[in-house]
Design a protein around this motif. Structure first.
Motif, PDB file in Angstrom:
ATOM      1  N   ALA A 202       0.826  -1.211   0.000  1.00 51.82           N
ATOM      2  CA  ALA A 202       0.000   0.000   0.000  1.00 51.82           C
ATOM      3  C   ALA A 202       0.855   1.253   0.000  1.00 51.82           C
ATOM      4  CB  ALA A 202      -0.926  -0.011   1.216  1.00 51.82           C
ATOM      5  N   ALA A 203       2.014   1.206   0.590  1.00 55.33           N
ATOM      6  CA  ALA A 203       2.885   2.391   0.641  1.00 55.33           C
ATOM      7  C   ALA A 203       3.389   2.772  -0.738  1.00 55.33           C
ATOM      8  CB  ALA A 203       4.061   2.123   1.581  1.00 55.33           C
ATOM      9  N   PHE A 204       3.571   1.795  -1.633  1.00 54.49           N
ATOM     10  CA  PHE A 204       4.048   2.096  -2.977  1.00 54.49           C
ATOM     11  C   PHE A 204       2.916   2.504  -3.916  1.00 54.49           C
ATOM     12  CE2 PHE A 204       7.575  -0.429  -1.374  1.00 54.49           C
ATOM     13  CZ  PHE A 204       8.669   0.239  -1.897  1.00 54.49           C
ATOM     14  N   LYS A 205       1.665   2.237  -3.519  1.00 50.79           N
ATOM     15  CA  LYS A 205       0.489   2.590  -4.319  1.00 50.79           C
ATOM     16  C   LYS A 205       0.606   2.078  -5.754  1.00 50.79           C
ATOM     17  CE  LYS A 205      -0.502   6.731  -1.599  1.00 50.79           C
ATOM     18  NZ  LYS A 205      -0.712   8.197  -1.611  1.00 50.79           N
ATOM     19  N   ALA A 206       1.090   0.872  -5.879  1.00 51.85           N
ATOM     20  CA  ALA A 206       1.231   0.261  -7.200  1.00 51.85           C
ATOM     21  C   ALA A 206       0.117  -0.753  -7.414  1.00 51.85           C
ATOM     22  CB  ALA A 206       2.591  -0.431  -7.314  1.00 51.85           C
ATOM     23  N   GLU A 207      -0.193  -1.006  -8.705  1.00 56.63           N
ATOM     24  CA  GLU A 207      -1.226  -1.987  -9.006  1.00 56.63           C
ATOM     25  C   GLU A 207      -0.657  -3.386  -8.790  1.00 56.63           C
ATOM     26  OE1 GLU A 207      -4.263  -3.332 -12.573  1.00 56.63           O
ATOM     27  OE2 GLU A 207      -3.045  -1.527 -12.792  1.00 56.63           O
ATOM     28  N   LEU A 208      -1.385  -4.170  -8.023  1.00 55.03           N
ATOM     29  CA  LEU A 208      -0.902  -5.483  -7.625  1.00 55.03           C
ATOM     30  C   LEU A 208      -1.474  -6.564  -8.529  1.00 55.03           C
ATOM     31  CD1 LEU A 208      -1.371  -5.104  -3.759  1.00 55.03           C
ATOM     32  CD2 LEU A 208       0.737  -4.801  -5.071  1.00 55.03           C
ATOM     33  N   PRO A 209      -0.762  -7.692  -8.670  1.00 61.75           N
ATOM     34  CA  PRO A 209      -1.284  -8.819  -9.464  1.00 61.75           C
ATOM     35  C   PRO A 209      -2.567  -9.378  -8.843  1.00 61.75           C
ATOM     36  CG  PRO A 209       1.076  -9.060  -9.066  1.00 61.75           C
ATOM     37  CD  PRO A 209       0.613  -7.930  -8.200  1.00 61.75           C
ATOM     38  N   ILE A 210      -3.337 -10.093  -9.674  1.00 53.45           N
ATOM     39  CA  ILE A 210      -4.612 -10.628  -9.228  1.00 53.45           C
ATOM     40  C   ILE A 210      -4.432 -11.610  -8.073  1.00 53.45           C
ATOM     41  CG2 ILE A 210      -4.488 -12.413 -11.013  1.00 53.45           C
ATOM     42  CD1 ILE A 210      -7.684 -10.796  -9.527  1.00 53.45           C
ATOM     43  N   MET A 211      -3.356 -12.422  -8.106  1.00 48.56           N
ATOM     44  CA  MET A 211      -3.122 -13.381  -7.031  1.00 48.56           C
ATOM     45  C   MET A 211      -2.869 -12.680  -5.708  1.00 48.56           C
ATOM     46  SD  MET A 211      -3.061 -16.579  -6.236  1.00 48.56           S
ATOM     47  CE  MET A 211      -2.937 -17.385  -7.833  1.00 48.56           C
ATOM     48  N   THR A 212      -2.112 -11.572  -5.764  1.00 47.67           N
ATOM     49  CA  THR A 212      -1.823 -10.812  -4.540  1.00 47.67           C
ATOM     50  C   THR A 212      -3.091 -10.196  -3.981  1.00 47.67           C
ATOM     51  OG1 THR A 212       0.361 -10.308  -5.437  1.00 47.67           O
ATOM     52  CG2 THR A 212      -0.374  -9.007  -3.557  1.00 47.67           C
ATOM     53  N   ARG A 213      -3.933  -9.643  -4.867  1.00 50.87           N
ATOM     54  CA  ARG A 213      -5.185  -9.034  -4.401  1.00 50.87           C
ATOM     55  C   ARG A 213      -6.099 -10.087  -3.777  1.00 50.87           C
ATOM     56  NH1 ARG A 213      -4.911  -6.318  -9.500  1.00 50.87           N
ATOM     57  NH2 ARG A 213      -6.698  -7.523 -10.283  1.00 50.87           N
ATOM     58  N   MET A 214      -6.091 -11.301  -4.341  1.00 52.13           N
ATOM     59  CA  MET A 214      -6.909 -12.373  -3.759  1.00 52.13           C
ATOM     60  C   MET A 214      -6.396 -12.764  -2.376  1.00 52.13           C
ATOM     61  SD  MET A 214      -7.477 -14.764  -7.146  1.00 52.13           S
ATOM     62  CE  MET A 214      -8.208 -16.079  -6.178  1.00 52.13           C
ATOM     63  N   LEU A 215      -5.073 -12.854  -2.223  1.00 57.22           N
ATOM     64  CA  LEU A 215      -4.511 -13.204  -0.918  1.00 57.22           C
ATOM     65  C   LEU A 215      -4.814 -12.130   0.121  1.00 57.22           C
ATOM     66  CD1 LEU A 215      -0.992 -14.696  -1.797  1.00 57.22           C
ATOM     67  CD2 LEU A 215      -2.955 -15.897  -0.850  1.00 57.22           C
ATOM     68  N   ILE A 216      -4.685 -10.875  -0.265  1.00 55.42           N
ATOM     69  CA  ILE A 216      -4.963  -9.776   0.680  1.00 55.42           C
ATOM     70  C   ILE A 216      -6.436  -9.764   1.062  1.00 55.42           C
ATOM     71  CG2 ILE A 216      -5.013  -7.262   0.912  1.00 55.42           C
ATOM     72  CD1 ILE A 216      -2.489  -7.144  -0.789  1.00 55.42           C
ATOM     73  N   LEU A 388       3.598 -22.269  -4.027  1.00 57.92           N
ATOM     74  CA  LEU A 388       3.453 -21.571  -5.300  1.00 57.92           C
ATOM     75  C   LEU A 388       2.518 -20.362  -5.181  1.00 57.92           C
ATOM     76  CD1 LEU A 388       4.023 -21.466  -8.348  1.00 57.92           C
ATOM     77  CD2 LEU A 388       2.054 -22.998  -8.666  1.00 57.92           C
ATOM     78  N   ILE A 389       1.406 -20.550  -4.480  1.00 57.91           N
ATOM     79  CA  ILE A 389       0.465 -19.436  -4.288  1.00 57.91           C
ATOM     80  C   ILE A 389       1.126 -18.298  -3.519  1.00 57.91           C
ATOM     81  CG2 ILE A 389      -1.671 -18.771  -3.126  1.00 57.91           C
ATOM     82  CD1 ILE A 389      -2.770 -21.545  -3.795  1.00 57.91           C
ATOM     83  N   LEU A 390       1.862 -18.653  -2.470  1.00 58.50           N
ATOM     84  CA  LEU A 390       2.549 -17.620  -1.696  1.00 58.50           C
ATOM     85  C   LEU A 390       3.621 -16.924  -2.537  1.00 58.50           C
ATOM     86  CD1 LEU A 390       2.938 -19.397   1.763  1.00 58.50           C
ATOM     87  CD2 LEU A 390       1.354 -17.571   1.149  1.00 58.50           C
ATOM     88  N   ALA A 391       4.341 -17.686  -3.360  1.00 58.40           N
ATOM     89  CA  ALA A 391       5.388 -17.089  -4.188  1.00 58.40           C
ATOM     90  C   ALA A 391       4.797 -16.118  -5.197  1.00 58.40           C
ATOM     91  CB  ALA A 391       6.172 -18.190  -4.896  1.00 58.40           C
ATOM     92  N   LEU A 392       3.684 -16.546  -5.844  1.00 59.21           N
ATOM     93  CA  LEU A 392       3.059 -15.672  -6.831  1.00 59.21           C
ATOM     94  C   LEU A 392       2.391 -14.466  -6.190  1.00 59.21           C
ATOM     95  CD1 LEU A 392       1.437 -18.335  -9.196  1.00 59.21           C
ATOM     96  CD2 LEU A 392       3.509 -16.990  -9.600  1.00 59.21           C
ATOM     97  N   GLY A 393       1.801 -14.682  -5.012  1.00 55.02           N
ATOM     98  CA  GLY A 393       1.040 -13.598  -4.388  1.00 55.02           C
ATOM     99  C   GLY A 393       1.859 -12.627  -3.567  1.00 55.02           C
ATOM    100  N   VAL A 394       2.978 -13.089  -3.000  1.00 57.43           N
ATOM    101  CA  VAL A 394       3.748 -12.246  -2.077  1.00 57.43           C
ATOM    102  C   VAL A 394       5.070 -11.792  -2.691  1.00 57.43           C
ATOM    103  CG1 VAL A 394       4.861 -12.144   0.187  1.00 57.43           C
ATOM    104  CG2 VAL A 394       2.676 -13.318  -0.065  1.00 57.43           C
ATOM    105  N   PHE A 395       5.813 -12.738  -3.228  1.00 56.89           N
ATOM    106  CA  PHE A 395       7.163 -12.394  -3.665  1.00 56.89           C
ATOM    107  C   PHE A 395       7.206 -11.800  -5.073  1.00 56.89           C
ATOM    108  CE2 PHE A 395       7.704 -15.892  -0.575  1.00 56.89           C
ATOM    109  CZ  PHE A 395       8.384 -15.185   0.395  1.00 56.89           C
ATOM    110  N   LEU A 396       6.249 -12.145  -5.945  1.00 56.46           N
ATOM    111  CA  LEU A 396       6.235 -11.561  -7.281  1.00 56.46           C
ATOM    112  C   LEU A 396       6.046 -10.046  -7.254  1.00 56.46           C
ATOM    113  CD1 LEU A 396       6.432 -12.140 -10.278  1.00 56.46           C
ATOM    114  CD2 LEU A 396       3.965 -12.536 -10.327  1.00 56.46           C
TER     115      LEU A 396
END
Length: 409
Positions: A202-216, A388-396
């Protein structure tokens, strides 16, 4: 019949208390006089024998385990074979019983025998200790005069049941540990890890991937509504237990269990091993086929297979052969059906049923020994999907943000 609480004096003048089931207080007094007791007070009560004490004391009672009944069966066989009178044998078992709850059960059986009841009828008063199959076999032993032999076979049957349950618990220990560890890891990630990363994103205010938005979104939902989630899970478990507690629910769930991957085969083979072992035991004890099938249906521990065994019993009552009813039941393998055909033709069905039981037991033993090895790939795949889900959602997203920061610098 009603229950009567009594106080009486024995030959030495000592006060004896107890509860007896009888037609009236006069019959209780007569029974006490016949056993050498002088009644002092007899009053009707709604509490059956063995129920002394309040609800708190009953809650703290040690339950009667299957090993207690198994040892009891072996001891009864030894005593009866040695020619010890059954009343004296039960008295000795009551005094030597380590489990006090079981000692009270034996005392109640002795009281029932003294009042003129049969041993099977006395045991039937305690369905939580002696199941329907056990009571039926004791009844057969009384009718055929082979009670000591029946107790020996019941001991062997209970030993088989106990060993099978122990093998299942041992085989499921590792998979259950891994599943619980994965569930705890998912809960920790949802409640603590992902919220911390979401603040960084949220601090970077960047558009996040769909997997990250689903995890959040899943994490925010878990953090905000975890009490409702726990209540929903608890409610679902209670509703499931209530549904399984009904006859229709138990039948449907037991049928579903037989179709489960990996576990379904083990459950079916274990149930059929119980069926074959119990049927062999009943046949050797001289039980008629129709009655044996009725008794055996209580031992398979699966409502769906029990219904098929009862269907076999109905077919035999109509005059059909055991082989034809077994084929119609649709739960036996071709090898078993072939052995049933040979046993029915040669008149040695009990021996072949015993061999069928041994065959199923060996197969169940092998299945349980390889259960962990077969479940392990499934657990590894599940763990891999989680990583894999964590890697795509958090680290990507972190990788993307790092690239943006490098280019801007």
């Amino acid at each position: 019949m009603p229950y009567f609480a009594y106080k009486a004096r024995d030959a030495r003048g000592e006060l004896v208390r107890g509860v007896l089931e009888s037609a009236d207080s006069g019959a209780v007094a007569t029974q006490l006089f016949n056993t050498g007791l002088t009644p002092v007070d007899i009053s009707e009560t709604t509490r059956p024998a063995g129920g002394e004490g309040g609800w708190l004391s009953r809650l703290a009672e040690q339950p009667v385990r299957s090993i207690d009944v198994q040892l009891f069966s072996r001891q009864m066989y030894t005593l009866l074979k040695a020619g010890v009178p059954i009343m004296r044998g039960l008295s000795g078992l009551q005094e030597s019983a380590i489990n006090k709850t079981f000692a009270r059960v034996i005392k109640d059986i002795r009281d029932a025998l003294e009042s003129g009841r049969e041993l099977s009828a006395a045991m039937r008063r305690h369905p939580a200790v002696f199941n329907a199959f056990y009571v039926s076999m004791v009844r057969v032993g009384e009718m055929t005069g082979r009670l000591e032999e029946v107790f020996l076979r019941l001991h062997d049957h209970l030993e088989f049941e106990r060993e099978m349950k122990a093998r299942v618990k041992s085989a499921m220990r590792y998979p259950m540990f891994v599943v619980i560890a994965m569930a705890v890891a998912i809960a920790v990630i949802n409640i603590w890890v992902i919220p911390a990363f979401s603040q960084v994103f949220a601090a970077f205010k960047a558009e996040l991937p769909i997997m990250t938005r689903m995890l959040i979104a899943a994490s925010n939902f878990t953090v905000s509504y975890w009490p409702y989630l726990l209540a929903g899970i608890a409610g679902a478990l209670l509703a499931f237990r209530g549904w399984v507690g009904t006859a229709n629910g138990r039948y449907r769930w037991d049928r579903i269990k037989l179709r489960l991957p990996i576990a379904g085969t083990i459950i079916q083979k274990g149930a059929l091993a119980r069926f074959a072992r119990s049927f062999s035991l009943s046949s050797r004890s001289g039980v008629p086929v129709v009655q044996a099938l009725s008794v055996v249906a209580n031992t398979v521990d699966n409502a769906y297979i029990a219904a098929r065994v009862e269907q076999m019993r109905d077919g035999v009552e109509r005059g059909e052969s055991i082989l034809r009813t077994a084929v119609t039941a649709g739960v036996f393998t071709p090898i078993v059906l072939q052995m049933v055909a040979v046993g029915e033709e040669t008149g040695e069905l009990d021996e072949l049923m015993n061999e069928i039981a041994a065959m199923y037991e060996r197969e169940v033993d092998y299945e349980l020994k390889t259960l962990s090895a077969r479940i392990e790939p499934i657990l590894i795949i599940g763990l891999g999907i989680l990583v894999l889900i964590l890697a795509l959602g958090v680290f990507l997203p972190i990788w993307d943000l790092a690239q943006v920061a490098t280019k801007s610098s």
